[in-house]
Design an enzyme around this catalytic site. Structure first.
Site, PDB file in Angstrom:
ATOM      1  N   ARG A  52      10.291  -1.259  -7.011  1.00 35.39           N
ATOM      2  CA  ARG A  52       9.587   0.004  -7.229  1.00 35.39           C
ATOM      3  C   ARG A  52      10.566   0.981  -7.864  1.00 35.39           C
ATOM      4  O   ARG A  52      11.755   0.698  -7.975  1.00 35.39           O
ATOM      5  CB  ARG A  52       8.932   0.552  -5.955  1.00 35.39           C
ATOM      6  CG  ARG A  52       9.608   0.342  -4.651  1.00 35.39           C
ATOM      7  CD  ARG A  52      10.941   1.036  -4.479  1.00 35.39           C
ATOM      8  NE  ARG A  52      10.856   2.463  -4.745  1.00 35.39           N
ATOM      9  CZ  ARG A  52      11.875   3.230  -5.053  1.00 35.39           C
ATOM     10  NH1 ARG A  52      13.109   2.724  -5.150  1.00 35.39           N
ATOM     11  NH2 ARG A  52      11.734   4.516  -5.289  1.00 35.39           N
ATOM     12  N   GLY A  53      10.013   2.152  -8.264  1.00 36.45           N
ATOM     13  CA  GLY A  53      10.824   3.103  -9.019  1.00 36.45           C
ATOM     14  C   GLY A  53      10.560   2.868 -10.504  1.00 36.45           C
ATOM     15  O   GLY A  53      10.618   1.717 -10.964  1.00 36.45           O
ATOM     16  N   ALA A  54      10.258   3.952 -11.230  1.00 43.75           N
ATOM     17  CA  ALA A  54       9.731   3.800 -12.592  1.00 43.75           C
ATOM     18  C   ALA A  54      10.587   2.907 -13.512  1.00 43.75           C
ATOM     19  O   ALA A  54      10.073   1.924 -14.071  1.00 43.75           O
ATOM     20  CB  ALA A  54       9.506   5.183 -13.204  1.00 43.75           C
ATOM     21  N   ARG A  95       0.409  -0.927 -11.325  1.00 45.79           N
ATOM     22  CA  ARG A  95       0.599   0.445 -10.839  1.00 45.79           C
ATOM     23  C   ARG A  95       0.364   1.387 -12.027  1.00 45.79           C
ATOM     24  O   ARG A  95       0.977   1.203 -13.080  1.00 45.79           O
ATOM     25  CB  ARG A  95       2.011   0.629 -10.255  1.00 45.79           C
ATOM     26  CG  ARG A  95       2.266  -0.269  -9.040  1.00 45.79           C
ATOM     27  CD  ARG A  95       3.499   0.168  -8.272  1.00 45.79           C
ATOM     28  NE  ARG A  95       3.267   1.412  -7.558  1.00 45.79           N
ATOM     29  CZ  ARG A  95       4.245   2.122  -6.992  1.00 45.79           C
ATOM     30  NH1 ARG A  95       5.495   1.719  -7.075  1.00 45.79           N
ATOM     31  NH2 ARG A  95       3.972   3.246  -6.344  1.00 45.79           N
ATOM     32  N   ASP A 245       8.113   9.809 -12.689  1.00 43.43           N
ATOM     33  CA  ASP A 245       7.391   8.583 -13.066  1.00 43.43           C
ATOM     34  C   ASP A 245       6.717   8.715 -14.421  1.00 43.43           C
ATOM     35  O   ASP A 245       6.462   7.714 -15.107  1.00 43.43           O
ATOM     36  CB  ASP A 245       6.356   8.235 -12.002  1.00 43.43           C
ATOM     37  CG  ASP A 245       7.057   7.725 -10.762  1.00 43.43           C
ATOM     38  OD1 ASP A 245       7.510   8.558  -9.957  1.00 43.43           O
ATOM     39  OD2 ASP A 245       7.203   6.484 -10.630  1.00 43.43           O
ATOM     40  N   LYS A 256       6.981  11.233  -6.971  1.00 42.26           N
ATOM     41  CA  LYS A 256       6.478  10.866  -5.648  1.00 42.26           C
ATOM     42  C   LYS A 256       5.785  12.025  -4.946  1.00 42.26           C
ATOM     43  O   LYS A 256       6.245  13.167  -5.031  1.00 42.26           O
ATOM     44  CB  LYS A 256       7.674  10.360  -4.814  1.00 42.26           C
ATOM     45  CG  LYS A 256       7.368   9.918  -3.408  1.00 42.26           C
ATOM     46  CD  LYS A 256       6.250   8.917  -3.321  1.00 42.26           C
ATOM     47  CE  LYS A 256       6.422   7.705  -4.186  1.00 42.26           C
ATOM     48  NZ  LYS A 256       5.193   6.884  -4.319  1.00 42.26           N
TER      49      LYS A 256
HETATM   50  O1  MRU Z   1       6.214   4.623  -5.402  1.00 45.16           O
HETATM   51  P1  MRU Z   1       7.613   4.478  -5.909  1.00 45.16           P
HETATM   52  O2  MRU Z   1       8.609   4.209  -4.837  1.00 45.16           O
HETATM   53  O3  MRU Z   1       7.695   3.506  -7.058  1.00 45.16           O
HETATM   54  O4  MRU Z   1       7.936   5.926  -6.506  1.00 45.16           O
HETATM   55  C1  MRU Z   1       9.210   6.163  -7.030  1.00 45.16           C
HETATM   56  C2  MRU Z   1       9.413   7.554  -7.465  1.00 45.16           C
HETATM   57  O5  MRU Z   1       8.546   8.396  -7.373  1.00 45.16           O
HETATM   58  C3  MRU Z   1      10.726   7.858  -8.128  1.00 45.16           C
HETATM   59  O6  MRU Z   1      11.141   9.158  -7.846  1.00 45.16           O
HETATM   60  C4  MRU Z   1      10.558   7.718  -9.652  1.00 45.16           C
HETATM   61  O7  MRU Z   1       9.984   6.483  -9.952  1.00 45.16           O
HETATM   62  C5  MRU Z   1      11.828   7.851 -10.365  1.00 45.16           C
HETATM   63  S1  MRU Z   1      12.887   6.480 -10.112  1.00 45.16           S
HETATM   64  C6  MRU Z   1      14.281   6.681 -11.046  1.00 45.16           C
END
Ligand code: MRU
Length: 357
Positions: A52-54, A95, A245, A256
């Site tokens: 996870r994480g963009a 997603r 994201d 988030k």
């Molecule tokens: O739902 P997630 O854990 O994928 O959400 C992640 C976030 O919101 C991060 O802050 C965002 O993706 C930036 S990651 C460098």
């Protein structure tokens, strides 16, 4: 118990003929690696948030395309390209909010269309491109970290930075955006402590940001999301840095759920609020944040803690996974090309967009 890993941490790695993902659903109790050998398994891993994480989702999706390209049974170019589109559609359906996923799949498809020769050559080129995406992301995050040093207020010498969710090594190819700035500040001797919002409901702040900080002995204080404004009022926070994201061209930024509340609190306390993100997180097709698709996840994420229900039956649920912070609340956007005010994004970054491979 918090489990230690060897640093640095790379959440998505290509190994011989498959992908290895750090299973982020098991941290901090367990550091385990999942082997992904089929594109469908990669789609499920993204959906279930093993990865996870963009930016990390973007890298994972690129490797998912590589795996998919090797599953296609044809030596006909047109059929191969058509089947690869289907693989891309499956990955894109996992997603909806993080634009890096769509950006990575689009880049992989473009490379396939632009490569001529036997199918094996297209497959090789796809692997090379996915590896390029991963390497670029690592370099990009390091550049974001460097540029982030320029926005640190001179006073006090050692700063307390609040962050929300996890925008660290685990959320990228391996260094982090918001936590990349934290890492640079720590290396430069400018960081006193990180305040990590726990980040309800999935607790990425508590589980992942705190884990990353502990790995590197970066002082970290865990707070619940509802405590952030209080900490600001108590002068415990000097600035806020979060990831994103998807960022619209006017600077509105999706991140988030809970990020918007943090931005409002920062504004009320005249604290700088920075978004750290690579160019691949900017959606140049979106004029503003209103049309950013917001993922809604299963209500069990909010009505259960572990396997225990925390509310009576008969309640309705709403579980948006992201929110949009309006550009007016954002002090600056820290990118690999420098720091920009939200209103400068379109003019200053469209030049770099044209260079985007
Ligand atoms: O739902 P997630 O854990 O994928 O959400 C992640 C976030 O919101 C991060 O802050 C965002 O993706 C930036 S990651 C460098």
């Amino acid at each position: 118990m918090t489990v230690a890993a060897n640093y640095p941490v790379y959440p998505v790695i290509w190994r011989d003929d498959h992908v290895q993902l750090i299973d982020q659903t098991r941290l901090p109790q367990q550091f385990s690696v999942v082997e992904i050998r089929r594109s469908e398994d990669m789609a499920v891993a993204i959906q279930t948030m093993i990865v996870r994480g963009a930016p990390a989702i973007g890298v994972a999706a690129a490797y998912g395309m590589v795996l998919g390209s090797r599953e296609i049974q044809t030596d006909q170019r047109e059929q191969f390209l058509a089947d690869l589109e289907v693989v891309g559609d499956r990955l894109k359906a996992t997603r909806p909010t993080a634009v890096n996923l769509f950006w990575a799949v689009t880049r992989m498809l473009r490379v396939a269309h632009q490569t001529w020769g036997p199918i094996s050559q297209l497959q090789e080129q796809l692997l090379a491109t996915a590896q390029e995406i991963a390497t670029e992301d690592l370099q990009t995050c390091q550049a974001i970290g460097e540029h982030g040093l320029n926005v640190l207020p001179p006073d006090p010498e050692k700063l307390c930075i609040l962050t929300h969710c996890n925008a660290g090594a685990l959320a990228t190819a391996g260094y982090g955006t918001a936590l990349g700035v934290v890492r640079s500040a720590w290396s430069a001797g400018r960081l006193a402590r990180v305040y990590a919002d726990e980040t309800r409901p999935r607790l990425q702040g508590a589980k992942l940001t705190c884990w990353e900080c502990v790995q590197e002995n970066i002082p970290v204080t865990l707070i619940t999301d509802g405590m952030a404004a209080h900490c600001m009022q108590q002068d415990l926070i000097d600035l806020v840095v979060v990831g994103a994201d998807r960022i619209a061209v006017n600077g509105d930024a999706a991140n988030k759920i809970g990020t918007y509340s943090v931005a409002l609190s920062a504004k009320a306390h005249q604290l700088p609020f920075y978004v750290a993100a690579p160019l691949s997180t900017i959606d140049f097709d979106l004029a503003n944040g209103q049309s950013i698709p917001i993922e809604e996840r299963h209500p069990a994420e909010i009505y259960q803690i572990g396997s225990t229900d925390i509310c009576p039956s008969g309640v309705e649920f709403y579980n948006p996974a992201f929110d949009v912070t309006p550009a007016a609340l954002i002090t600056g956007i820290i990118t690999e090309h420098g720091v920009f005010k939200p209103e400068e994004l379109q003019d200053k970054l469209s030049h770099y967009r044209s260079l985007d491979p």
